[in-house]
Scaffold this active site. Structure first.
Site, short mmCIF file in Angstrom:
data_model
loop_
_atom_site.label_atom_id
_atom_site.label_comp_id
_atom_site.label_asym_id
_atom_site.label_seq_id
_atom_site.Cartn_x
_atom_site.Cartn_y
_atom_site.Cartn_z
N LYS A 22 0.78 -0.69 0.20
CA LYS A 22 0.14 0.14 -0.02
C LYS A 22 0.61 1.09 -0.24
O LYS A 22 0.52 2.39 -0.54
CB LYS A 22 -0.96 0.35 1.09
CG LYS A 22 -1.49 1.44 1.35
CD LYS A 22 -2.11 1.19 2.79
CE LYS A 22 -1.45 1.91 4.21
NZ LYS A 22 -1.16 3.50 3.83
N ASN A 23 1.70 0.84 1.09
CA ASN A 23 2.67 2.68 0.72
C ASN A 23 3.48 3.22 -0.09
O ASN A 23 4.30 3.88 -0.31
CB ASN A 23 3.55 2.31 2.00
CG ASN A 23 2.43 2.71 3.23
OD1 ASN A 23 1.70 3.16 3.22
ND2 ASN A 23 3.42 2.30 5.02
N CYS A 117 -3.85 7.56 10.20
CA CYS A 117 -4.27 7.65 11.61
C CYS A 117 -4.03 7.71 13.08
O CYS A 117 -2.81 8.99 12.14
CB CYS A 117 -3.05 6.07 11.75
SG CYS A 117 -3.46 4.66 10.59
N ARG A 122 1.73 14.26 14.04
CA ARG A 122 1.86 13.93 12.39
C ARG A 122 2.04 15.01 11.24
O ARG A 122 1.46 15.49 10.24
CB ARG A 122 1.23 13.36 11.49
CG ARG A 122 1.45 11.14 12.45
CD ARG A 122 1.24 10.97 11.63
NE ARG A 122 1.09 9.57 10.95
CZ ARG A 122 0.94 8.73 10.08
NH1 ARG A 122 -0.44 8.26 10.28
NH2 ARG A 122 1.35 8.08 8.90
N ASP A 309 5.48 0.37 12.02
CA ASP A 309 4.14 -0.05 12.10
C ASP A 309 4.31 -1.99 11.94
O ASP A 309 3.00 -2.71 11.95
CB ASP A 309 4.57 -0.54 9.48
CG ASP A 309 4.07 1.30 9.55
OD1 ASP A 309 3.61 1.98 10.38
OD2 ASP A 309 4.31 1.28 8.64
N ARG A 401 -8.14 0.11 5.59
CA ARG A 401 -7.40 0.83 4.57
C ARG A 401 -6.02 0.11 4.15
O ARG A 401 -5.91 1.11 3.46
CB ARG A 401 -6.89 1.96 5.69
CG ARG A 401 -7.93 3.23 6.29
CD ARG A 401 -7.43 3.65 6.70
NE ARG A 401 -6.26 4.51 6.50
CZ ARG A 401 -5.93 4.85 7.20
NH1 ARG A 401 -5.04 5.38 8.06
NH2 ARG A 401 -4.22 5.33 6.21
#
Ligand code: UD1
Length: 439
Positions: A22-23, A117, A122, A309, A401
Site C-alpha cells: 500500500k505504501n 491514523c 504527524r 508499523d 485501509r
C-alpha cells in the site's frame, strides 16, 4: 460498521500470498499526475486507501481504468482541478502526496491538511519547507495548504536537508524535483524500500533520480515525463504480520510473493526471539515449529531499523513469550493505543513514556475490543487468534485501509475469524464490498 469475530486457539497452517505494498502503491499512483501519458501499475493491493487515492485522482480529472482488479491504468491528461478536497484527505493522510506532483506539473496545488491514523500529531511541516526551498510560495488558508510555483510555473532545484527522515516527505519532494529546473539534492532522506520503488517508476517515466534507498537522493530535473508500466513491490508489513501470525499460533505458514530482503531487521529480531524462519527462495518464507520463544527488547527506527508499523504486532507476540520485554517507540508519539485493548484481554503491559514494558507469558482471554488505527488493529487480530474464547473487534475499517481481506487470508490458513457486516458505512465501504465480491 463491520466487526471481526475470532475464536482463538487454532494454529495457522498453509500458504498465504502477500499483496502489493500500500505504501508504495499510494505514491506511485500520485506520480501518475506528473505526466499526460498513461501510467500502468500492477500488483496494486485491494485495500480501502487505494480506493480513496483513486477517488482523489478521479476528482481532479484523471481517468483510472482497472482492466484487472490489481492493475490500474491512470491517465492524467486532462487535470481540471488542482486540489485534494478535505472529505478525502481527512480519511487518508497520504492524500498529501498529490501536492508535489500537482505543484511540479501545473505550478499550483491546494490540499487540505491531512488526517489518517490517529498516531501522534504527524505534521507535514517538512514537506512544506521543502517545497519552499524549491521556490514555491506556501500558505495555510482555512485548513488548506495552498502552494504556488514561481512566476514561470516551474520549481527550481535546491539542496534540502530534512531535519528528520520522513517517508512521504521524501516521496513528495522527490516527485516535485523531477520536473524542477536544475539539480535537487535531498539529504537525510528516508531509505524505505517504497521510496526506491517510487524512484524506479519515476525513472521509467523519464526522470533522473539517483540514490533512492540511501539517505542522499539526487534528482536532475527534466522538462517533462512520459508514460510507464511498473509492478508494485510486495507489502513488507503484511509479510511481517503473517510471520508473527505463524509464530504466535505455533503454526506452519508458507509466506509467498514477499521480498525477505525488505524485512531484514524484523526477521533478525524474530529469529533472536526464537521464531523459526526459513527462506525457501527469494520470495518465499516459512515459519514453522514450536520452539521456546524468549522476550527480547526492541526499538522502532526508520528503515533499515525495526519498523514502527510492526511495533503493535510484535507487542502481541511478546505477551506470549517467557520474560519481560521493553518496546520503545521512537518514530511516532502516541502509538500505544493498542495497549489498553490488549490489557482488556489480559496482557500485562505498562507504559513508561515512549516505552512499553510487557510481561509474558499470559493467557489472553477473548473480549470486545476496539480497533484504533491500522497496525493496532492487526495486533488485536493476532491477539484474538491465540486468546481463549471469542474476541470481537469493532471498527475494522481501520484494518481495511491497509490489509487486503485479512480475515479471508487468515481463514484460508485455518484461523477461526469471520467478518460480521453490520451496515454499509458510506460509499467507500460499499465500493470495497462490491469490488471484493468480484475478487
Ligand atoms: C509513512 C508510512 C507509515 C509509517 C511511517 C513511518 C506511508 C503512506 N505511510 O508515514 O505507514 O508508519 O512512514 O515509517 O508511507 N514528521 C514531521 N514533519 C513532517 C513529516 C514527518 O515532524 O513534515 C515526523 C512524524 O511526525 C514522525 C516522523 O517524522 O514522527 C516520521 O514520519 P513520516 O516518515 O513522515 O511518516 P509518514 O510518511 O506519514
Amino acid at each position: 460498521m463491520d466487526k471481526f469475530r475470532i475464536t482463538g486457539g487454532k494454529p495457522l497452517r498453509g500458504r498465504v500470498s502477500i499483496s502489493g505494498a500500500k505504501n508504495s502503491a499510494l505514491p506511485c499512483m500520485a506520480a501518475a499526475i506528473l505526466t499526460s501519458e498513461r501510467v500502468t501499475l500492477h500488483n496494486i493491493p485491494y485495500v480501502r486507501d487505494i480506493i480513496t487515492q483513486r477517488r482523489l485522482l478521479e476528482d481532479i480529472g484523471a481517468t483510472v481504468l482497472t482492466p484487472e482488479l490489481r492493475t490500474h491504468q491512470i491517465s492524467a491528461s486532462h487535470i481540471e482541478i488542482f486540489e485534494a478536497p478535505y472529505d478525502l484527505v481527512k480519511t487518508m493522510r497520504a492524500s498529501v502526496l498529490a501536492l508535489g506532483p500537482l505543484l511540479a506539473r501545473f505550478g499550483k496545488a491546494k490540499v487540505s491538511l491531512p488526517g489518517g491514523c490517529a498516531i501522534g500529531t504527524r505534521p507535514i511541516d517538512l514537506h512544506l519547507r521543502g517545497f519552499e526551498q524549491l521556490g514555491a510560495e506556501v500558505k495555510l488558508e482555512a485548513g488548506d495548504v495552498v502552494a504556488r510555483a514561481p512566476q514561470d510555473g516551474r520549481l527550481r532545484g535546491a539542496e534540502i536537508n530534512f531535519a528528520k527522515a520522513t517517508v512521504t516527505g521524501t516521496e513528495n519532494l522527490m516527485m516535485a524535483a523531477t520536473l524542477a529546473t536544475g539539480k535537487t539534492i535531498l539529504n537525510n532522506a528516508a531509505c524505505e524500500p517504497e521510496i526506491d520503488d517510487l524512484a524506479e517508476l519515476l525513472n521509467k517515466m523519464g526522470a533522473r533520480v539517483r540514490g533512492a534507498g540511501t539517505s542522499t537522493i539526487e534528482i536532475d530535473g527534466v522538462e517533462s515525463l512520459g508514460g510507464a508500466e511498473h509492478t508494485i513491490i510486495p507489502d513488507r508489513i503484511e509479510t511481517g504480520t503473517f510471520i508473527v501470525a505463524g509464530a504466535i499460533t505455533r503454526g506452519d505458514v508458507e509466506i509467498r510473493d514477499c521480498r525477505p530482503e525488505h524485512s531484514v531487521a524484523l526477521i533478525a529480531k524474530l529469529k533472536d526471539v526464537g521464531v523459526q524462519i526459513e527462506e525457501l527462495n527469494q520470495s518465499t518464507l516459512r515459519v514453522s515449529g514450536t520452539p521456546k520463544l524468549r522476550a527480547r527488547d526492541v526499538t522502532t527506527e526508520p528503515h533499515p531499523g525495526f519498523p514502527t508499523d510492526m511495533q503493535a504486532q510484535y507487542m502481541t507476540l511478546m505477551t506470549q513469550v517467557e520474560g519481560r520485554s521493553a518496546i520503545a517507540e521512537t518514530v511516532f508519539e502516541n502509538r500505544f493505543m493498542h495497549v489498553s485493548e490488549l490489557q482488556r484481554m489480559g496482557a500485562r503491559i505498562q507504559i513508561d513514556g515512549h516505552t512499553a514494558i510487557v510481561e509474558g507469558p499470559v493467557r489472553l482471554t477473548g473480549a470486545r475490543v476496539l480497533a484504533s488505527d491500522l497496525r493496532a488493529s492487526a495486533s488485536l487480530v493476532l491477539a484474538g487468534l491465540v486468546a481463549d474464547g471469542e474476541t470481537s473487534i469493532e471498527r475494522v475499517y481501520h484494518i481495511d485501509r491497509g490489509y487486503e481481506r485479512i480475515e479471508a487470508k487468515m481463514r484460508a490458513l485455518g484461523g477461526d475469524i469471520e467478518r460480521i457486516r453490520e451496515s454499509v458505512t458510506g460509499a467507500l465501504s460499499s465500493d470495497l464490498e462490491g469490488d471484493a465480491a468480484m475478487a
